[in-house]
Design a protein around this motif. Structure first.
Motif, PDB file in Angstrom:
ATOM      1  N   THR A 100       0.793  -1.233   0.000  1.00  0.00           N
ATOM      2  CA  THR A 100       0.000   0.000   0.000  1.00  0.00           C
ATOM      3  C   THR A 100       0.822   1.279   0.000  1.00  0.00           C
ATOM      4  N   LEU A 101       2.129   1.192   0.179  1.00  0.00           N
ATOM      5  CA  LEU A 101       2.915   2.403   0.379  1.00  0.00           C
ATOM      6  C   LEU A 101       3.792   2.735  -0.822  1.00  0.00           C
ATOM      7  N   PRO A 102       3.500   3.845  -1.518  1.00  0.00           N
ATOM      8  CA  PRO A 102       4.380   4.265  -2.612  1.00  0.00           C
ATOM      9  C   PRO A 102       5.687   4.805  -2.041  1.00  0.00           C
ATOM     10  N   PHE A 103       6.757   4.727  -2.837  1.00  0.00           N
ATOM     11  CA  PHE A 103       8.048   5.228  -2.375  1.00  0.00           C
ATOM     12  C   PHE A 103       8.901   5.679  -3.546  1.00  0.00           C
ATOM     13  N   SER A 104       9.894   6.504  -3.220  1.00  0.00           N
ATOM     14  CA  SER A 104      10.893   6.922  -4.207  1.00  0.00           C
ATOM     15  C   SER A 104      12.289   6.493  -3.764  1.00  0.00           C
ATOM     16  N   GLU A 105      12.396   6.049  -2.523  1.00  0.00           N
ATOM     17  CA  GLU A 105      13.638   5.501  -1.989  1.00  0.00           C
ATOM     18  C   GLU A 105      13.279   4.341  -1.072  1.00  0.00           C
ATOM     19  N   LEU A 106      14.136   3.348  -1.077  1.00  0.00           N
ATOM     20  CA  LEU A 106      13.941   2.166  -0.254  1.00  0.00           C
ATOM     21  C   LEU A 106      15.215   1.960   0.554  1.00  0.00           C
ATOM     22  N   ARG A 107      15.087   1.877   1.866  1.00  0.00           N
ATOM     23  CA  ARG A 107      16.266   1.660   2.706  1.00  0.00           C
ATOM     24  C   ARG A 107      16.330   0.198   3.109  1.00  0.00           C
ATOM     25  N   LEU A 108      17.428  -0.427   2.770  1.00  0.00           N
ATOM     26  CA  LEU A 108      17.689  -1.805   3.150  1.00  0.00           C
ATOM     27  C   LEU A 108      18.657  -1.764   4.326  1.00  0.00           C
ATOM     28  N   SER A 109      18.263  -2.372   5.419  1.00  0.00           N
ATOM     29  CA  SER A 109      19.105  -2.393   6.621  1.00  0.00           C
ATOM     30  C   SER A 109      19.478  -3.822   6.945  1.00  0.00           C
ATOM     31  N   MET A 110      20.693  -4.005   7.394  1.00  0.00           N
ATOM     32  CA  MET A 110      21.157  -5.329   7.822  1.00  0.00           C
ATOM     33  C   MET A 110      21.788  -5.195   9.196  1.00  0.00           C
ATOM     34  N   ILE A 111      21.494  -6.164  10.043  1.00  0.00           N
ATOM     35  CA  ILE A 111      22.099  -6.211  11.369  1.00  0.00           C
ATOM     36  C   ILE A 111      22.996  -7.438  11.401  1.00  0.00           C
ATOM     37  N   VAL A 112      24.280  -7.219  11.589  1.00  0.00           N
ATOM     38  CA  VAL A 112      25.252  -8.300  11.676  1.00  0.00           C
ATOM     39  C   VAL A 112      26.076  -8.073  12.934  1.00  0.00           C
ATOM     40  N   SER A 113      26.090  -9.078  13.814  1.00  0.00           N
ATOM     41  CA  SER A 113      26.818  -8.983  15.081  1.00  0.00           C
ATOM     42  C   SER A 113      26.438  -7.734  15.869  1.00  0.00           C
ATOM     43  N   GLY A 114      25.144  -7.399  15.853  1.00  0.00           N
ATOM     44  CA  GLY A 114      24.643  -6.267  16.619  1.00  0.00           C
ATOM     45  C   GLY A 114      24.875  -4.909  15.989  1.00  0.00           C
TER      46      GLY A 114
END
Length: 175
Positions: A100-114
């Motif tokens: 449902t949410l349009p966007f112009s930027e997408l943030r990909l986050s990763m958590i590795v070892s905290g």
């Protein structure tokens, strides 16, 4: 206006987006808010990161198969563990914002070892569902070093040169 009636605080008064929540507050705080994007029939809760006006769409544990590339969950407009809207749990989730949410930027986050690291993909779409569910390849141009920056000491396969949404290698090419 009393704080409890500000848009985003209740299902009765949802905001249109996390950005809208932030605009209505003099000091917006990260947290769970009620939103109802124009493509949504009902308000729903999601986590809003006010530092960049980011809206939680999904959380994926790469050690599990729930969101493996070939899973049907990518092609459905159904939630998964929607009670886990907080960024402070490791529970996988897929929220209504996926379709449902349009966007112009997408943030990909990763958590590795905290340690949490992010990359931002500049791409415009009416929703992540519309970008992914049809299996159409859509290229991005972040580059190898940007992808590798998510995990310290990481590497990519030598011929891993195809990046983007739905970037599946064919049998005759290297991806």
């Amino acid at each position: 206006m009393p704080e409890r009636t500000l848009a985003g605080n209740t299902a009765k008064f949802p905001a249109a987006s996390c950005h809208h929540v932030a605009l209505l507050r003099s000091q917006p705080r990260n947290g769970v808010y009620w939103i109802q994007p124009s493509m949504s029939n009902e308000p729903f809760q999601t986590y809003c990161d006010m530092d960049g006006r980011w809206t939680l769409i999904m959380k994926i544990d790469g050690h599990k198969k729930t969101f493996a590339y070939d899973q049907a969950i990518w092609r459905t407009k159904t939630t998964y563990n929607k009670a886990h809207t907080s960024m402070y749990t490791s529970k996988e989730t897929k929220l209504e914002s996926y379709w449902t949410l349009p966007f112009s930027e997408l943030r990909l986050s990763m958590i590795v070892s905290g340690v949490t690291k992010h990359v931002v993909v500049r791409y415009t779409s009416s929703s992540l569902y519309d970008l992914i569910a049809d299996n159409t390849y859509r290229p991005t141009r972040l580059g190898r070093s940007t992808w590798k920056s998510l995990v310290d000491g990481s590497s990519l396969q030598q011929n891993c040169n195809k990046e983007g949404f739905n970037a599946i290698a064919s049998r005759t090419s290297h991806a």
